[in-house]
Write a protein that holds these residues in place. Structure first.
Motif, short mmCIF file in Angstrom:
data_model
loop_
_atom_site.label_atom_id
_atom_site.label_comp_id
_atom_site.label_asym_id
_atom_site.label_seq_id
_atom_site.Cartn_x
_atom_site.Cartn_y
_atom_site.Cartn_z
N ASP A 215 0.82 -1.20 0.00
CA ASP A 215 0.00 0.00 0.00
C ASP A 215 0.86 1.26 0.00
N PHE A 222 -5.88 1.31 2.34
CA PHE A 222 -5.23 0.35 3.23
C PHE A 222 -6.26 -0.55 3.90
N THR A 237 2.51 -1.30 4.35
CA THR A 237 2.11 0.06 4.03
C THR A 237 3.22 1.05 4.36
#
Length: 327
Positions: A215, A222, A237
């Motif tokens: 992400d 997310f 992420t």
């Protein structure tokens, strides 16, 4: 910059030329400086070292070695180098003509890249490499989802994932960006403005989900990605998850989460981690020179127009990277 604010706080100034103070340092005449979203955030919110002024932004740089400290054996005057160091506060950033960097944190510039192209590469290369290899431990048999595949991090992440042999799906916001992502090797492209990416991923993976999701967008993207990752899969992420996020889907799917902030080693002075990041740049230089990796530079600006570069970056909608031409 001597204060936080909009792009106008970036002012061209003349400062003393930096000098080597430690035997392991290298003086670099910069030819290019990469521009990254973190630069605009630091400009707006403040740096890691708010008590150190003036601040020179810019984590990425590329240039020619001008002088070396007495203990430096692996570089000499005239060598072409690139690196990611500085730019998070104080005067050590790379929106400037000269920089002093510890020799352990610089790598030989890829021969296939110009200085300005090389200057735009380090931060995104390290971010994507650490996310895919160090966090998610990507494997050849994996199916991988990369959000924002036309962006700075995303467009190199697609290529690094393909280098492992993985199948890659990416999200984009337009057909033009979709074609760009396909040219980088993406196997499947989803226009998230027209299609629910979770449904598209489930169709692509026969309802299993991807092994790895990376992400680069954050927020709702997310949170939704949890439903697109396979049982016991990985979700990495580069943004901080929302404090009010509902984690029930992630828990039910036994997902493993990783956070990626490549600036941590620099901020915390983690020497071995910084050396590892330099090793990543060495590996990527080989990929560039063997034409297995490319860097898309959308636009360059002269050093004096750094504020204009920030304005363009903050407008969004870019493909690839921006950089400053120095000298």
């Amino acid at each position: 910059m001597t204060a936080t604010g909009g792009p106008e706080v970036l002012q061209l100034q003349t400062l003393p030329k930096p000098t080597i103070r430690q035997p392991g340092e290298v003086l670099i005449q910069l030819k290019g400086a990469g521009i990254n979203p973190v630069d605009t955030k630091l400009r707006t919110r403040g740096t890691f070292y708010p008590d150190r002024s003036p601040t020179i932004l810019g984590c990425d740089g590329a240039g020619i070695v001008d002088a070396v400290g007495e203990e430096v054996k692996n570089f000499k005057k005239g060598d072409e180098v690139y690196f990611c160091f500085g730019g998070i506060g104080g005067p050590e950033g790379n929106y400037r003509e000269y920089a002093v960097v510890d020799h352990r944190f610089i790598a030989k510039k890829p021969k296939k890249l110009s200085f300005v192209e090389a200057s735009a590469a380090p931060l995104v290369l390290i971010t994507a490499w650490e996310a895919l290899h160090d966090r998610a431990q990507i494997q050849p048999e994996h199916r991988v989802l990369i959000h924002g595949g036309a962006g700075g991090v995303g467009h190199v992440a697609i290529q690094l994932a393909k280098q492992t042999g993985a199948q890659v799906c990416t999200t984009v916001s337009s057909e033009e960006k979709g074609e760009f992502a396909r040219s980088l090797g993406a196997d499947h492209v989803i226009n998230y403005r027209e299609t629910d990416f979770v449904e598209a991923i489930m169709e692509w993976t026969d309802s299993k989900g991807v092994d790895v999701a990376f992400d680069t967008v954050g927020g709702e993207t997310f949170a939704k990605s949890c439903g697109a990752v396979a049982m016991y899969g990985d979700l990495v992420t580069i943004l901080q998850p929302d404090a009010n996020m509902n984690w029930s889907t992630a828990r039910a799917r036994n997902l493993r989460f990783s956070l990626e902030l490549m600036l941590t080693p620099m901020h915390q002075g983690l020497i071995s981690a910084l050396e590892h990041q330099t090793d990543i740049l060495h590996c990527c230089a080989e990929l560039f020179d063997s034409e297995r990796l490319r860097l898309h530079l959308q636009q360059t600006f002269p050093l004096a127009e750094a504020a204009a570069a920030h304005r363009l970056l903050e407008q969004g909608g870019m493909m690839g990277k921006l950089a400053l031409e120095v000298g």
